[in-house]
Motif scaffolding. Structure first.
Motif, short mmCIF file in Angstrom:
data_model
loop_
_atom_site.label_atom_id
_atom_site.label_comp_id
_atom_site.label_asym_id
_atom_site.label_seq_id
_atom_site.Cartn_x
_atom_site.Cartn_y
_atom_site.Cartn_z
N MET A 1 0.84 -1.19 0.00
CA MET A 1 0.00 0.00 0.00
C MET A 1 0.88 1.25 0.00
SD MET A 1 -2.78 1.18 2.84
CE MET A 1 -3.79 2.61 2.52
N LEU A 2 0.52 2.21 -0.84
CA LEU A 2 1.30 3.45 -0.93
C LEU A 2 0.50 4.61 -0.32
CD1 LEU A 2 3.74 5.07 -1.93
CD2 LEU A 2 2.60 5.27 -4.15
N ILE A 3 1.07 5.21 0.73
CA ILE A 3 0.43 6.35 1.38
C ILE A 3 1.34 7.57 1.24
CG2 ILE A 3 -0.55 7.24 3.54
CD1 ILE A 3 -0.77 4.36 4.55
N THR A 4 0.80 8.64 0.66
CA THR A 4 1.62 9.84 0.47
C THR A 4 1.11 10.98 1.34
OG1 THR A 4 0.31 10.61 -1.43
CG2 THR A 4 2.17 9.18 -1.92
N PHE A 5 2.03 11.86 1.71
CA PHE A 5 1.72 13.04 2.52
C PHE A 5 2.10 14.27 1.71
CE2 PHE A 5 0.65 11.41 6.76
CZ PHE A 5 0.94 10.06 6.56
N GLU A 6 1.17 15.21 1.63
CA GLU A 6 1.39 16.41 0.83
C GLU A 6 1.05 17.66 1.63
OE1 GLU A 6 2.73 16.48 -2.08
OE2 GLU A 6 2.36 14.56 -3.07
N GLY A 7 1.55 18.78 1.15
CA GLY A 7 1.31 20.06 1.82
C GLY A 7 2.53 20.94 1.65
N ILE A 8 2.39 22.22 1.95
CA ILE A 8 3.55 23.11 1.78
C ILE A 8 4.58 22.83 2.88
CG2 ILE A 8 2.30 24.92 0.54
CD1 ILE A 8 2.28 26.52 3.22
N ASP A 9 5.76 23.38 2.71
CA ASP A 9 6.83 23.22 3.68
C ASP A 9 6.37 23.73 5.05
OD1 ASP A 9 9.40 23.10 1.51
OD2 ASP A 9 7.62 24.19 0.89
N ILE A 124 2.27 4.21 -11.15
CA ILE A 124 1.82 3.93 -9.78
C ILE A 124 0.97 5.10 -9.27
CG2 ILE A 124 2.69 3.85 -7.39
CD1 ILE A 124 4.76 1.90 -8.30
N VAL A 125 -0.15 4.77 -8.63
CA VAL A 125 -1.03 5.80 -8.07
C VAL A 125 -1.12 5.54 -6.56
CG1 VAL A 125 -3.37 6.78 -8.10
CG2 VAL A 125 -2.38 5.85 -10.21
N PRO A 126 -0.99 6.56 -5.72
CA PRO A 126 -1.11 6.31 -4.28
C PRO A 126 -2.49 5.73 -3.93
CG PRO A 126 -0.32 8.55 -4.70
CD PRO A 126 -0.75 7.98 -6.02
N ASP A 127 -2.52 4.84 -2.93
CA ASP A 127 -3.81 4.33 -2.45
C ASP A 127 -4.51 5.40 -1.62
OD1 ASP A 127 -3.64 1.39 -3.24
OD2 ASP A 127 -1.71 1.76 -2.25
N LEU A 128 -3.69 6.18 -0.92
CA LEU A 128 -4.23 7.17 0.01
C LEU A 128 -3.25 8.34 0.10
CD1 LEU A 128 -6.25 7.87 2.32
CD2 LEU A 128 -4.93 6.36 3.80
N THR A 129 -3.80 9.55 0.09
CA THR A 129 -2.95 10.75 0.20
C THR A 129 -3.52 11.66 1.27
OG1 THR A 129 -2.34 10.64 -2.14
CG2 THR A 129 -2.09 12.79 -1.06
N PHE A 130 -2.67 12.08 2.21
CA PHE A 130 -3.08 13.06 3.21
C PHE A 130 -2.54 14.42 2.80
CE2 PHE A 130 -3.03 9.08 5.66
CZ PHE A 130 -4.33 9.10 6.15
N TYR A 131 -3.45 15.39 2.66
CA TYR A 131 -3.03 16.76 2.38
C TYR A 131 -3.16 17.57 3.67
CZ TYR A 131 -3.73 21.66 0.83
OH TYR A 131 -3.68 23.03 0.71
N LEU A 132 -2.03 17.98 4.20
CA LEU A 132 -2.02 18.77 5.45
C LEU A 132 -2.15 20.24 5.08
CD1 LEU A 132 0.75 16.67 7.16
CD2 LEU A 132 -1.62 16.83 7.87
N ARG A 133 -3.33 20.76 5.29
CA ARG A 133 -3.65 22.10 4.81
C ARG A 133 -3.33 23.17 5.86
NH1 ARG A 133 -7.48 25.95 3.84
NH2 ARG A 133 -7.46 26.58 1.66
N ILE A 134 -2.54 24.14 5.42
CA ILE A 134 -2.14 25.23 6.33
C ILE A 134 -1.90 26.49 5.49
CG2 ILE A 134 0.36 24.70 6.18
CD1 ILE A 134 0.52 25.31 9.22
#
Ligand code: ADP
Ligand code: TYD
Length: 203
Positions: A1-9, A124-134
């Motif tokens: 399973m591929l889990i990615t985390f996204e968001g600005i620095d 490859i496509v992530p199964d789940l992506t968390f976008y940490l919004r700030i």
């Protein structure tokens, strides 16, 4: 399973990845963690170029370098790990390219970026992506006096467009879960774990 985390620095990606990684390991689940750009000797060299180069980098060269680093990581490490049933946590993936190079920099048209992202990710496509919004100001405050790398020195305008980019991508993609990154880290962690459990992972 591929889990990615996204968001600005400064949005808290590394913090959440560390917490989730620890939780998965203590549940005896096989987990590997990488950051982008990086994760292989070639990708780390490209990272050095991208983040610490004193010379100008053309915007198209920049997007190709991020993509090259990604291709090497996916082909060299991630594909095998996923085949072996490992849970792979990624600090950034191609949504960062769409947001930073596409929306922030306007390097290429979004359709071309979508195509390039698919190529660099070897489909490859992530199964789940968390976008940490700030917001920009809050993330800046968190990073404090830290010396800025080449991307971080790109200015407020660039970051505002990048945030808009992440917002738009997350409206389009069902795999993306938007989390309010201004909440306390342990609350965010609980929300992350809850979502991961929905995928049948006993963490
Ligand atoms: P990123 O990897 O997205 O750049 P980090 O996880 O390194 O972000 O966090 C940036 C800074 O903000 C660190 O000093 C970290 O301790 C702090 N931080 C992380 N998550 C939170 C949170 N939810 N609330 C307040 N500060 C946080
Ligand atoms: P990094 O230190 O890993 O990010 P963070 O500060 O969030 O921990 O630096 C990676 C930088 O590269 C970050 O500014 C985002 C940028 N980036 C892109 O512009 N495009 C991309 O495709 C990726 C993966 C990263």
């Amino acid at each position: 399973m591929l889990i990615t985390f996204e968001g600005i620095d400064g949005s808290g990606k590394s913090t959440q990845i560390e917490h989730l990684g620890r939780a998965l390991k203590s549940a005896s689940l096989p987990v590997s963690i990488f950051r982008e750009p990086g994760g292989t000797p070639v990708s780390e060299k490209i990272r050095e170029l991208l983040l610490h180069s004193a010379t100008e980098i053309d915007p198209v060269t920049e997007i190709l370098l991020f993509s090259a680093a990604r291709s090497q990581l996916v082909a060299g490490r991630i594909m095998n790990l996923l085949k072996q049933g490992e849970i792979v946590l990624l600090d950034r993936f191609y949504d960062s390219t769409t947001a930073y190079q596409g929306f922030g920099r306007n390097s290429l048209q979004l359709n071309d970026i979508r195509h390039l992202n698919r190529i660099a990710a070897h489909n490859i496509v992530p199964d789940l992506t968390f976008y940490l919004r700030i917001g920009y100001e809050e993330a800046e405050l968190r990073l404090g006096e830290r010396v800025k790398d080449r991307m971080e020195g790109s200015g407020k305008e660039f970051y505002l467009k990048t945030i808009l980019g992440f917002d738009e991508i997350s409206e389009r993609e069902e795999r993306i879960v938007v989390l309010d990154a201004t909440r306390p880290a342990d609350e965010i962690h609980r929300a992350v774990v809850e979502k991961v459990r929905e995928f049948g992972i006993s963490v």
